[in-house]
Enzyme design. Structure first.
Site, PDB file in Angstrom:
ATOM      1  N   LYS A   1     -12.172   1.592   3.503  1.00 24.38           N
ATOM      2  CA  LYS A   1     -11.473   1.727   2.015  1.00 24.38           C
ATOM      3  C   LYS A   1     -12.173   0.330   1.320  1.00 24.38           C
ATOM      4  CE  LYS A   1      -7.027   2.049  -0.603  1.00 24.38           C
ATOM      5  NZ  LYS A   1      -5.853   2.170  -0.464  1.00 24.38           N
TER       6      LYS A   1
ATOM      7  N   SER B   1      -3.726   6.184  -3.023  1.00 26.21           N
ATOM      8  CA  SER B   1      -4.990   5.607  -3.514  1.00 26.21           C
ATOM      9  C   SER B   1      -6.271   5.746  -2.495  1.00 26.21           C
ATOM     10  CB  SER B   1      -4.530   4.102  -3.697  1.00 26.21           C
ATOM     11  OG  SER B   1      -4.236   3.455  -2.744  1.00 26.21           O
TER      12      SER B   1
ATOM     13  N   SER C   1       0.027   5.553   0.318  1.00 22.18           N
ATOM     14  CA  SER C   1      -1.455   5.814   0.021  1.00 22.18           C
ATOM     15  C   SER C   1      -2.471   6.140   1.064  1.00 22.18           C
ATOM     16  CB  SER C   1      -2.116   4.484  -0.616  1.00 22.18           C
ATOM     17  OG  SER C   1      -1.845   4.350  -2.119  1.00 22.18           O
TER      18      SER C   1
HETATM   19  N1  GLN Z   1       0.757   5.684  -5.580  1.00 29.29           N
HETATM   20  C1  GLN Z   1       1.630   4.495  -5.301  1.00 29.29           C
HETATM   21  C2  GLN Z   1       0.998   3.677  -6.442  1.00 29.29           C
HETATM   22  O1  GLN Z   1       0.485   3.809  -7.393  1.00 29.29           O
HETATM   23  C3  GLN Z   1       1.077   4.036  -4.198  1.00 29.29           C
HETATM   24  C4  GLN Z   1      -0.067   3.478  -3.846  1.00 29.29           C
HETATM   25  C5  GLN Z   1      -0.312   2.900  -2.519  1.00 29.29           C
HETATM   26  O2  GLN Z   1       0.475   2.942  -1.477  1.00 29.29           O
HETATM   27  N2  GLN Z   1      -1.220   1.910  -2.561  1.00 29.29           N
HETATM   28  O3  GLN Z   1       1.637   2.577  -6.378  1.00 29.29           O
END
Ligand code: GLN
Length: 491
Positions: free
Chosen positions: A80, A155, A179
């Site tokens: 990532k 994400s 995420s």
């Molecule tokens: N969807 C969650 C957010 O927008 C989690 C994101 C993540 O785990 N990085 O914060």
């Protein structure tokens, strides 16, 4: 095709010298060339560098190195775009880092390299890991390999899509509120968020430091255990990493779960839970019972406050962490008449709308007068949420839930409604707030009109209870064939 193999299948063939690391790497690069125009899992990759690393792995294999010593020797792994890889760009899915090149390796990446992996490519993500759909990337969106009109989750959407589309054998992502597990569920792969403190975050660009963990995406649970064993461990460069020995996680995969106790939290039976997801998870629970586990209802009474708590704590920490992107130290800069103007112009031009929303929210909940009402209160509720889990784990060995309320949604469906987007994380965020571990694995498909979409089963484990969690996930997986299904990607 070599790019379709799991880590265990590929390393077995490499060890027998039936195939070379160069061939495996070339197969992944060919698949990227073939499908990534459609999927866009990768922001960038360097084919020549990947092949050079592969040649190094082949040399090591030729001179007697083994997978017992180096479990990922010759395995192409992509990461990532939030993890530092020396000499490679690091953008966090944002414009604000400009042409920044990492001067060093993140510890997790260094461990991959020591284990012999070919670390290639930067995977797309929501900007600074804020989002659930990978639509918040400054580099364009990623498409779900099972249905190109749908999001891959986020994400770490690029990390999930790359594994689902067989563009990499395994990938790394990060999980602050779901995420890893949410995109793994929506793309039909295995994704694991380790216990807070299990994996060093040195070299990970911080989003919310009390929640962030690095974990992997793989094609099956055995690979997930292998990856966890490689990246785990104490690191003096990250004081939150815990000095707890790293077990051989693959040794936990006995195929037996007789006598283990599984909890089903009654609070997770919410209205928004899709009927097909519910049916798939119900069937998985029956299967776990058939395998000899006992199942009981449990209560996690503070579940309904998890989303609100998360969306105070995560933005608060993000607002502090992202203060460093000021146009002076890193990346892009928009000049101004004085430093203040330079900061605000750089940040105004460099950050996307969701990141700005989080910074504004986070600054507000930390501001004097509101700090106690929001931030301090959220911290107290967080403690209650952790206590719910610790109490439940006195009764059960692991907790079973759906990973997401629904299968992958359409591109654009929730982008104008942040609240709806935030709610796609209801089943994953408590795990981060509590600091426990969780894994998502395939447990079925939707059957409605259009493409078949993967459904994910979440197994939550005790703090540092990854072995039992993987044991359960593996036993279930091996008694089903969901993980072997492949998307038909038009190209
Ligand atoms: N969807 C969650 C957010 O927008 C989690 C994101 C993540 O785990 N990085 O914060």
């Amino acid at each position: 095709m070599l790019n379709q193999l799991t880590i265990s299948e590929l390393t077995a063939r490499l060890a027998r010298r039936e195939v070379s690391a160069r061939e495996a790497t070339q197969a992944c690069l060919n698949q990227v060339a073939r499908v990534d125009g459609q999927i866009h899992a990768f922001i960038s990759h360097d084919a020549a560098d990947a092949l050079a690393q592969a040649d190094g792995a082949d040399q090591a294999l030729a001179t007697g190195a083994t997978h017992a010593q180096r479990p990922l020797l010759g395995v192409p792994v992509a990461v990532k775009d939030v993890l530092a890889v020396k000499g490679q760009p690091l953008n966090c899915g944002s414009k604000i880092l400009g042409g920044f090149i990492s001067p060093y390796d993140a510890t997790a990446v260094e461990k991959l390299k020591v284990a012999g992996a070919i670390v290639f490519g930067r995977l797309n993500m929501d900007e600074f890991a804020m989002g659930s759909s990978t639509e918040n990337s400054a580099f364009g969106l990623t498409r779900n390999p099972w249905d190109l009109t749908r999001i891959p989750g986020g994400s770490s959407g690029g990390s999930a899509a790359a594994v689902a589309a067989d563009e990499a054998i395994a990938t790394l992502g990060t999980d602050t509120g779901g995420s890893i597990r949410q995109p793994a569920a929506l793309c039909g792969c295995v994704g694991l968020k380790p216990t807070y403190g299990r994996v060093s975050r040195y070299g990970l660009v911080a989003f919310a430091s009390s929640l962030d963990q690095i974990g992997s995406f793989t094609k099956d649970v055995r690979d997930c255990a292998t990856m966890l064993g490689v990246i785990s461990g104490h690191d003096p460069r990250d004081s939150t990493s815990v000095a707890q020995p790293v077990p051989d996680y693959t040794a936990a995969l006995t195929g037996q779960i007789k006598g283990l106790r599984l909890g089903l939290p009654k609070e997770y039976m919410i209205d928004g839970l899709g009927p097909e997801v519910k049916a798939a998870v119900d069937a998985a629970v029956k299967q776990l019972q058939t395998l000899g586990a006992s199942v009981e209802e449990i209560s996690l009474p503070h579940t309904e406050y998890a989303a609100a708590t998360y969306y105070i704590i995560a933005p608060a920490e993000a607002s502090a962490n992202l203060a460093r992107f000021d146009g002076i130290r890193y990346g892009a800069r928009v000049d101004g008449a004085d430093p203040l103007e330079l900061y605000s112009r750089t940040r105004g031009a460099g950050f996307g709308p969701e990141v700005k929303r989080r910074i504004i929210l986070g600054t507000y909940v930390l501001s004097s007068g509101y700090h106690d009402a929001y931030y301090v209160r959220a911290q107290k509720v967080r403690t209650l949420i952790r206590q719910d889990f610790l109490k439940a784990f006195e009764q059960v060995d692991a907790i079973i839930t759906p990973t997401t309320p629904t299968a992958a949604f359409k591109i654009g469906e929730k982008s104008d409604d942040p609240l709806q987007m935030y709610l796609s994380d209801v089943f994953t965020i408590s795990c981060n707030l509590a600091g426990i571990c969780g894994v998502s694995l395939p447990c079925g498909f939707t059957s409605g009109a259009g493409a078949r979409l993967p459904i994910g089963l979440q197994v939550l484990g005790k703090p540092f209870g990854e072995e039992t969690m993987l044991q359960i996930a593996h036993a279930y997986e091996q008694s089903t064939s969901w993980h072997r299904a492949k998307p038909a990607i038009p190209h």
